[in-house]
Design a protein around this motif. Structure first.
Motif, short mmCIF file in Angstrom:
data_model
loop_
_atom_site.label_atom_id
_atom_site.label_comp_id
_atom_site.label_asym_id
_atom_site.label_seq_id
_atom_site.Cartn_x
_atom_site.Cartn_y
_atom_site.Cartn_z
N GLU A 124 17.30 -20.55 33.48
CA GLU A 124 18.13 -20.84 32.30
C GLU A 124 17.43 -21.79 31.34
O GLU A 124 17.50 -21.60 30.11
N ALA A 184 14.77 -19.79 29.50
CA ALA A 184 15.37 -18.99 28.43
C ALA A 184 15.73 -19.87 27.23
O ALA A 184 15.52 -19.47 26.08
N LEU A 185 16.23 -21.07 27.48
CA LEU A 185 16.58 -21.98 26.38
C LEU A 185 15.34 -22.38 25.59
O LEU A 185 15.34 -22.37 24.35
N ALA A 205 14.16 -19.42 23.55
CA ALA A 205 15.07 -19.15 22.43
C ALA A 205 14.86 -20.16 21.31
O ALA A 205 14.92 -19.81 20.12
N TRP A 241 21.77 -17.34 20.18
CA TRP A 241 21.00 -17.29 21.42
C TRP A 241 20.67 -18.68 21.95
O TRP A 241 20.67 -18.90 23.16
N THR A 286 22.09 -19.83 25.60
CA THR A 286 21.18 -20.29 26.65
C THR A 286 21.38 -21.77 26.96
O THR A 286 21.18 -22.19 28.10
N ALA A 288 20.92 -15.68 30.61
CA ALA A 288 19.51 -16.04 30.54
C ALA A 288 18.62 -14.83 30.81
O ALA A 288 17.60 -14.64 30.15
N PHE A 342 18.51 -12.55 27.79
CA PHE A 342 17.60 -13.06 26.77
C PHE A 342 16.15 -12.80 27.16
O PHE A 342 15.36 -12.32 26.34
#
Length: 108
Positions: free
Chosen positions: A23, A26-27, A30, A49, A53, A79, A82
């Motif tokens: 996660e 993914a953050l 993004a 997004w 995330t 996540a 994405f």
């Protein structure tokens, strides 16, 4: 029985740490992409997004000890969507490094 319970707790913690790592990855991805790349790739906005995330990472942090609850599974799914759908589309638009090969004076 205490050994089995401790082993189960350790496995759950490993799953939680793995989910949180996914996660957070993914953050970061993004947030790194350019704002203009999202519509160019045919995806929703960067704000959406990053928010999704970020919420997924927060849920992953809160449920670190119990990664198999309903909200944790939804957070991992967000996540994963994405990373498997949006990120490749963004990379095809802006290149693997997140930037174009054009420097301040033009391309090579």
């Amino acid at each position: 029985m205490d050994l089995i319970s401790a082993g189960q707790g350790f496995v759950m913690l490993l799953l939680g740490v793995g989910a949180l790592g996914l996660e957070v990855w993914a953050l970061v991805e993004a947030a790194r992409a350019r704002k203009e790349a999202y519509p160019a790739a045919g995806k929703r906005s960067k704000g959406l997004w990053v928010t999704l995330t970020a919420v997924a990472a927060a849920v992953g942090f809160v449920s670190l000890q119990s990664p198999l609850n309903f909200l944790s599974i939804i957070a991992v799914a967000a996540a994963a969507v994405f990373l498997t759908n949006v990120r490749p589309a963004l990379r095809s638009v802006q290149g693997p490094g997140g930037r174009t090969s054009n420097g301040p004076y033009g391309g090579w």
